[in-house]
Design a protein around this motif. Structure first.
Motif, PDB file in Angstrom:
ATOM      1  N   ILE A 162       0.842  -1.207   0.000  1.00  0.00           N
ATOM      2  CA  ILE A 162       0.000   0.000   0.000  1.00  0.00           C
ATOM      3  C   ILE A 162       0.872   1.251   0.000  1.00  0.00           C
ATOM      4  CG2 ILE A 162      -1.738   1.276   1.312  1.00  0.00           C
ATOM      5  CD1 ILE A 162      -2.832  -1.360   2.292  1.00  0.00           C
ATOM      6  N   ASN A 163       1.940   1.262   0.788  1.00  0.00           N
ATOM      7  CA  ASN A 163       2.851   2.408   0.786  1.00  0.00           C
ATOM      8  C   ASN A 163       3.505   2.606  -0.575  1.00  0.00           C
ATOM      9  OD1 ASN A 163       2.325   2.857   3.499  1.00  0.00           O
ATOM     10  ND2 ASN A 163       4.104   1.698   4.207  1.00  0.00           N
ATOM     11  N   MET A 168       4.160   6.791  -0.558  1.00  0.00           N
ATOM     12  CA  MET A 168       4.251   7.535   0.685  1.00  0.00           C
ATOM     13  C   MET A 168       4.032   6.559   1.835  1.00  0.00           C
ATOM     14  SD  MET A 168       1.985  10.837   1.673  1.00  0.00           S
ATOM     15  CE  MET A 168       2.306  11.502   0.049  1.00  0.00           C
ATOM     16  N   ARG A 169       4.651   6.815   2.957  1.00  0.00           N
ATOM     17  CA  ARG A 169       4.479   5.927   4.102  1.00  0.00           C
ATOM     18  C   ARG A 169       3.215   6.313   4.855  1.00  0.00           C
ATOM     19  NH1 ARG A 169       9.084   4.079   8.512  1.00  0.00           N
ATOM     20  NH2 ARG A 169       7.735   2.716   9.713  1.00  0.00           N
ATOM     21  N   VAL A 170       2.120   5.658   4.508  1.00  0.00           N
ATOM     22  CA  VAL A 170       0.836   5.931   5.154  1.00  0.00           C
ATOM     23  C   VAL A 170       0.447   4.825   6.125  1.00  0.00           C
ATOM     24  CG1 VAL A 170      -0.077   7.387   3.329  1.00  0.00           C
ATOM     25  CG2 VAL A 170      -0.327   4.913   3.155  1.00  0.00           C
ATOM     26  N   CYS A 171       1.082   3.654   6.019  1.00  0.00           N
ATOM     27  CA  CYS A 171       0.814   2.531   6.919  1.00  0.00           C
ATOM     28  C   CYS A 171       2.095   2.176   7.668  1.00  0.00           C
ATOM     29  CB  CYS A 171       0.310   1.297   6.149  1.00  0.00           C
ATOM     30  SG  CYS A 171      -1.222   1.563   5.244  1.00  0.00           S
ATOM     31  N   THR A 185      -7.995   2.445   5.895  1.00  0.00           N
ATOM     32  CA  THR A 185      -8.367   2.806   4.531  1.00  0.00           C
ATOM     33  C   THR A 185      -7.412   3.867   3.981  1.00  0.00           C
ATOM     34  OG1 THR A 185     -10.690   2.358   5.049  1.00  0.00           O
ATOM     35  CG2 THR A 185     -10.238   3.619   3.068  1.00  0.00           C
ATOM     36  N   VAL A 186      -6.930   3.623   2.749  1.00  0.00           N
ATOM     37  CA  VAL A 186      -6.005   4.543   2.087  1.00  0.00           C
ATOM     38  C   VAL A 186      -6.522   4.795   0.674  1.00  0.00           C
ATOM     39  CG1 VAL A 186      -3.654   4.925   1.285  1.00  0.00           C
ATOM     40  CG2 VAL A 186      -4.041   3.711   3.433  1.00  0.00           C
ATOM     41  N   HIS A 187      -6.710   6.050   0.299  1.00  0.00           N
ATOM     42  CA  HIS A 187      -7.194   6.412  -1.033  1.00  0.00           C
ATOM     43  C   HIS A 187      -5.993   6.564  -1.973  1.00  0.00           C
ATOM     44  CE1 HIS A 187     -11.483   7.208  -0.082  1.00  0.00           C
ATOM     45  NE2 HIS A 187     -11.002   7.454   1.119  1.00  0.00           N
ATOM     46  N   MET A 194      -7.692   1.459  -1.088  1.00  0.00           N
ATOM     47  CA  MET A 194      -7.057   0.282  -0.511  1.00  0.00           C
ATOM     48  C   MET A 194      -7.439   0.151   0.960  1.00  0.00           C
ATOM     49  SD  MET A 194      -5.301  -0.687  -3.196  1.00  0.00           S
ATOM     50  CE  MET A 194      -4.196  -1.924  -2.555  1.00  0.00           C
ATOM     51  N   ILE A 195      -7.590  -1.106   1.415  1.00  0.00           N
ATOM     52  CA  ILE A 195      -7.938  -1.389   2.808  1.00  0.00           C
ATOM     53  C   ILE A 195      -6.883  -2.334   3.372  1.00  0.00           C
ATOM     54  CG2 ILE A 195      -9.714  -2.201   4.400  1.00  0.00           C
ATOM     55  CD1 ILE A 195     -11.780  -1.756   2.234  1.00  0.00           C
ATOM     56  N   ASP A 196      -6.123  -1.848   4.339  1.00  0.00           N
ATOM     57  CA  ASP A 196      -5.124  -2.680   5.009  1.00  0.00           C
ATOM     58  C   ASP A 196      -5.802  -3.497   6.109  1.00  0.00           C
ATOM     59  OD1 ASP A 196      -2.749  -3.808   5.634  1.00  0.00           O
ATOM     60  OD2 ASP A 196      -1.864  -2.042   6.582  1.00  0.00           O
ATOM     61  N   SER A 197      -5.309  -4.686   6.361  1.00  0.00           N
ATOM     62  CA  SER A 197      -5.956  -5.603   7.306  1.00  0.00           C
ATOM     63  C   SER A 197      -4.920  -6.221   8.232  1.00  0.00           C
ATOM     64  CB  SER A 197      -6.688  -6.716   6.553  1.00  0.00           C
ATOM     65  OG  SER A 197      -5.776  -7.587   5.924  1.00  0.00           O
ATOM     66  N   PRO A 198      -5.350  -6.697   9.405  1.00  0.00           N
ATOM     67  CA  PRO A 198      -4.432  -7.466  10.262  1.00  0.00           C
ATOM     68  C   PRO A 198      -4.065  -8.799   9.620  1.00  0.00           C
ATOM     69  CG  PRO A 198      -6.357  -6.705  11.491  1.00  0.00           C
ATOM     70  CD  PRO A 198      -6.642  -6.473  10.043  1.00  0.00           C
TER      71      PRO A 198
END
Length: 451
Positions: A162-163, A168-171, A185-187, A194-198
């Protein structure tokens, strides 16, 4: 009460049940699910339970496979795995970017007109254009904005992908397992979210190798470091491990950790090798982007029961597989791969079983609550014992009084004949009672001993 509530919320956020709950939310909210696989062991990073849930969910939900960390695998092995996996699901070759900075640092660098820019191959991302092209084509066919969920086992690079797409480092990312606790959630743009999950929870029924590499909690925290090292050494070539870590020949895992600790200078007081730190180093090397190893393809190919021809055709529908194959080849050519002779041969343990439903977990509420309930139970048992002793003392006193009323003559005769014995008994009981607790002294009655 405030401390108790705060600790309960923290424990609940880090619990396995919370991970399963958040993972199910991500799968339900996604139009496309990206299952991230470590290119060094693609089969061991696949979870059949998650794939079955996605393929049987309906609603035109798609599943894509993303082979991450392709720069740690020889080119010949990577091409074989891409050809193997594309017959089941569309597969994208990917290499995440490292050394990404956050938004504030990038703003400062823009103000300074970026005096130094690192364009080395280690920090660049490969495969992002191919993946975004695939997602945007699906947006056009669906004629709507889509949500893309990213799932996978720990340390496969979910947040790093996702980054890399966002540049960019968003997670948050890191070598520690289970950094992502809840969905995020990252647009990427107006059409893609995009949706990051455990991480997926590995079931306890897996092999020792799968638990060592794919479990959510750190192995050093669970006290099974030696078992994890044993499992890794059994599935690798001994000669290649000796050459990679530059150590002498070893007979068992304890001797291997001792030699590794001496080689890396990990010593305790008195020059004793720190085998525990050496075991942690080995696990970090094999779960992170450090060691170059590759797993061989299975000898026989057989589809899982949930992967019928109709399901495979449905998952591949709407994607241009020929363009995807060309883009993957361009990505492979651009990445610098290790030599086949220098890469360690690794025997995969096969598909890893995951736990999706919360009721399948044997996890309790929390350790703090268990400790409190046990302490309350001990207090209750002590109170019950004290009350029982008091009741027995009261009953004995009533029995003595009734016996004195009914047989006064007998009592007077006994008084005259046993004065010396009672005196000795009283002195003995007095010296004995000095060593007892105060609770028992309160419930003790000297008349019962006299009678």
């Amino acid at each position: 009460m405030k401390l108790k509530a705060k600790s309960n919320t923290l424990l609940d956020k880090n619990s396995k049940k919370s991970f399963c709950r958040e993972l199910k939310k991500v799968i339900e909210a996604s139009d496309i699910v990206l299952q991230v696989l470590d290119a060094r062991d693609p089969l061991g990073c696949r979870c059949s339970q998650v794939e079955q849930i996605i393929t049987q969910s309906g609603g035109n939900k798609k599943l894509l496979l993303v082979l991450n960390k392709i720069d740690l695998v020889p080119r010949e092995n990577l091409e074989k795995w891409l050809h193997y996996l594309k017959n089941e699901f569309p597969t994208v070759a990917f290499k995440s970017s490292v050394q990404l900075k956050d938004r504030s640092v990038q703003d400062k660098q823009l103000r300074k007109k970026r005096a130094h820019i690192d364009l080395s191959r280690g920090s660049m991302c490969f495969g992002s254009e191919c993946l975004l092209k695939l997602l945007r084509e699906h947006c056009k066919t669906q004629d709507k904005a889509i949500q893309v969920g990213v799932i996978g086992f720990p340390n496969v690079g979910k947040s790093s992908i996702i980054n890399s797409l966002k540049e960019m480092r968003v997670c948050n990312v890191g070598p520690v397992r289970g950094v992502t606790k809840c969905m995020q959630t990252v647009h990427i743009d107006k059409q893609i979210k995009m949706i990051d999950s455990p991480s997926i929870i590995a079931a306890p029924s897996n092999s020792a190798l799968a638990l060592a590499l794919r479990t959510t909690t750190d192995t050093e925290a669970s006290g099974k470091l030696l078992d994890a090292v044993n499992a890794i050494l059994k599935h690798c070539s001994k000669q290649q491990m000796i050459l990679y870590y530059n150590i002498p020949d070893f007979r068992n895992s304890v001797e291997f950790l001792t030699l590794l600790a001496q080689k890396r200078g990990m010593l305790k007081k008195g020059g004793v090798p720190d085998t525990e730190s050496a075991a942690k180093l080995l696990l970090y090397d094999w779960t992170g982007a450090k060691v170059s190893y590759h797993s061989l393809l299975p000898a026989s190919r057989s589809l899982s029961p949930y992967l019928t021809k109709e399901v495979v055709a449905e998952m591949q529908q709407g994607f241009n597989l020929e363009e995807l194959a060309k883009d993957n080849m361009n990505t492979i050519k651009a990445v610098k791969h290790p030599n086949l002779a220098s890469s360690i041969v690794f025997q995969s343990s096969g598909l890893t079983n995951g736990t999706i439903e919360e009721n399948e977990l044997t996890e309790g509420t929390s350790e703090l609550e268990n400790m409190e309930t046990s302490e309350e139970g001990e207090d209750l048992t002590e109170d019950d014992q004290d009350s029982d002793e008091e009741e027995e003392a009261v009953e004995e006193e009533s029995d003595v009084q009734t016996s004195n009323k009914t047989n006064p003559a007998k009592l007077s005769m006994e008084d005259g004949s046993s004065e010396k014995q009672t005196a000795g008994e009283q002195s003995h009981t007095l010296s004995f009672n000095l060593d007892e607790t105060t609770d028992q002294d309160d419930a003790y009655d000297f008349n019962t001993d006299y009678v």
